[in-house]
Structure formats: C-alpha cells, structure tokens
Design an enzyme around this catalytic site. Structure first.
Site: not given
Ligand code: PSU
Ligand code: MN
Length: 301
Positions: A137, A22, A156
């Site tokens: 997410s 990604e 996370k």
């Molecule tokens: N994992 C990491 N660093 C990141 C992310 C994931 O170590 O920056 C990113 C990924 O792209 C994941 C996103 O899909 O954060 C999730 O964001 P949200 O919680 O807004 O869906």
């Molecule tokens: Mn969100």
C-alpha cells in the site's frame, strides 16, 4: 485548491482540537446503506472525544477538509467516487472528479491543512504474496513522509502483518500500542506480534508528539495501534476461514491494484454474516474517540 469547512477553520485558528477522517472507508470499505450512518457516527465519536471532525474528500474537483452532510452523503452513495491515493489526487482534482481519499491521501491533506491527528480503521500495508506481486500500500511510504499521528487498529488482517511491521520500521514510522505491547490485527484483538512501545493515556501520547517536534523527528508519522477488546473481536476461526476464501477468490478473479483491498473487505462483510461489519464499526468508533481525546490533550498542553 483546498476548501476548509468553517467549523474546522475556526477550530484550527483557535488552536483547538481537530481530527481528520478518511473517506475511502466510507465509499469503498463499508457496505451500503450502512456506510452513511456509520460515517456520521464516526464524526460523532470524534466529538465525544473532545475534538472537531474533518472528513476529507474530493467533491466535484474540490478538495474539502470537513464535509457537510450533503457532501458526506455524496461520497457514501454516488457510483462515480474514485478511490484516490496521493498520486491520484492532482489528476482527479484537475478533471473535476469526485474521489474518496485513502490513508496516504488523507494524511497528506490533513498535514497540509495543519491537522495533526487522524483516525481510521486499519492501515494499508504489505499484501500476502507481495514478494511476487509487489503489492504494498502507498499508505506506508505516504506515512513515512507525513507529519501526522494516526490512530488505527493496526493494519488490515488481510495483509502480511510481520512484513508490514518490518516495513514500518525501515521507513522510520513510529508505532506504539495503546495500553498494550501486542500489535492488533484490525478485526482481531492481536496479531501475535510484539511492539516495542506501549503508551497509556492521551496525555502521554500528546507528550510524545511534542517530543517529536522538539527533536526534529516530525517528518514522518506516529502510529497508535488501538486494539478491539477481545469481547468485540471477530471470531478468529471464522476470520481464518473467510480470509482463505477471500484470498482464493481474489486470485481466481484476477483482482489487482487498488481493487484488491475493497474486494477483500467486501468478501468479509458478505462471508461473516455481518460480524466483520460489527467489528469494523466498533474499532473505527473507538479509534475516532481516542484520536479526539489525544487532540484535546494536545490542545490543552
Ligand atoms: N481501513 C478500513 N477500511 C478501508 C481502508 C482502511 O477499515 O477501506 C482503506 C484505507 O483508505 C486505506 C486503503 O488507505 O484501504 C488501503 O488500500 P490499498 O491497500 O489499496 O493501499
Ligand atoms: Mn495495492
């Protein structure tokens, strides 16, 4: 509309191992100027595992699967890079934007291209206080409808981990620990929660991926949770302190929507004196290497 890099296209046509990566982690998840160096290291880790890396992003309206160095640098350094989940992709593409793909968007584009393996840091999931904010997410529903194997260090640690595990179960997303039944917590080796399954080798995981196809259960993702060794994790006390401060700051500043995750990760990188960055790099590289090994085992099976 999808441009596949020549090296990736050749490998896919020959049935060789390919791993998707990604780009949101590069543009929004890791601090500059280290992010471009780390992005190259992640690609190298996939190669060390025995596969061809395919970092995915939107560059000037073109969806690219496999980036050359100029494109990788653009994602890492340009100020106009939009964080794109699946729903953002068609709009950003039609408008000629440059965008970084999240787990949900990357998994979708990888599957569309015929790539079965994907490595990242930590998945998105259910945020703390989600009962009030509804912040979950799009990675979760995205993975529920995408045929992909994602190697990550769990979800996370800024998230509500038990709630995320429940949602993974409801959505029919398979989860197995790599050499463990303890679910990892991204910067931390373990979250305190148990997993139903443990898989112990790339070959064993490749066999599971084969069984998914045979059983017609390859419409959703399989998550391989690969923990950081305890010697490399973030100090749990430091983690707890910085997390509390970061969540309070996000609430005080009214951070919402897609800005929440980058905001919290940035607070970690600032608040731990580089320790969270060190752990983040270590876990992403380990995941990229393992994903490369799984893809290689699958190509040989
Ligand atoms: N994992 C990491 N660093 C990141 C992310 C994931 O170590 O920056 C990113 C990924 O792209 C994941 C996103 O899909 O954060 C999730 O964001 P949200 O919680 O807004 O869906
Ligand atoms: Mn969100």
């Amino acid at each position: 509309m999808i441009t596949v890099a020549p090296e990736v296209e050749t490998a896919l046509a020959a049935g060789e191992a390919v791993v998707a990566l990604e780009s949101t982690i590069v543009s929004h998840g890791l601090p500059r100027p280290d992010n471009i160096v780390i992005a190259r290291q992640i690609e190298q880790a996939v190669r060390d595992g025995g596969a061809v890396p395919a970092t995915i992003a939107l560059v000037d309206g073109e969806v690219r699967v496999g980036l050359d160095d100029a494109a990788l640098e653009a994602i890492a350094t340009r100020d106009d890079v939009v964080k794109c989940s699946s729903r953002d992709l068609p709009i950003a593409a039609a408008r000629g934007a440059t965008g970084a793909t999240t787990v949900a968007a990357t998994a979708h584009l990888a599957a569309e291209t015929g790539i079965g393996l994907f490595a990242t840091g930590g998945l998105g999931g259910v945020h703390r206080e989600a009962a009030d904010t509804w912040d979950e997410s799009a990675d979760l529903v995205g993975l529920a409808r995408t045929d992909i194997c994602v190697v990550c260090a769990g979800v996370k640690s800024i998230l509500d981990i038990p709630a995320t595990l429940e949602r993974l179960e409801s959505l029919g997303i398979g989860v197995a620990g790599y050499k463990t039944t303890r679910f990892p917590a991204f910067y931390l080796t373990e979250s305190g929660y148990e997993l139903p399954w443990q898989l112990d080798s790339p070959e064993e995981i490749a066999a599971v991926l084969g069984a998914r196809g045979e059983l017609g259960l390859d419409g959703s993702a399989l998550v391989i949770a690969n923990p950081l060794p305890e010697s490399e994790q973030l100090d749990p006390e430091l983690h707890e302190r910085v997390l509390r401060e970061a969540l309070a700051a996000a609430a005080a500043e009214g951070v919402r929507g897609r800005d929440v995750t980058p905001f919290l990760l940035a607070r970690f990188h600032e608040g731990t004196g580089g320790e969270s960055l060190r752990a983040n790099v270590a876990l992403v590289l380990a995941n990229a290497r393992l994903a490369g090994q799984i893809a290689a085992a699958q190509a040989q099976a």
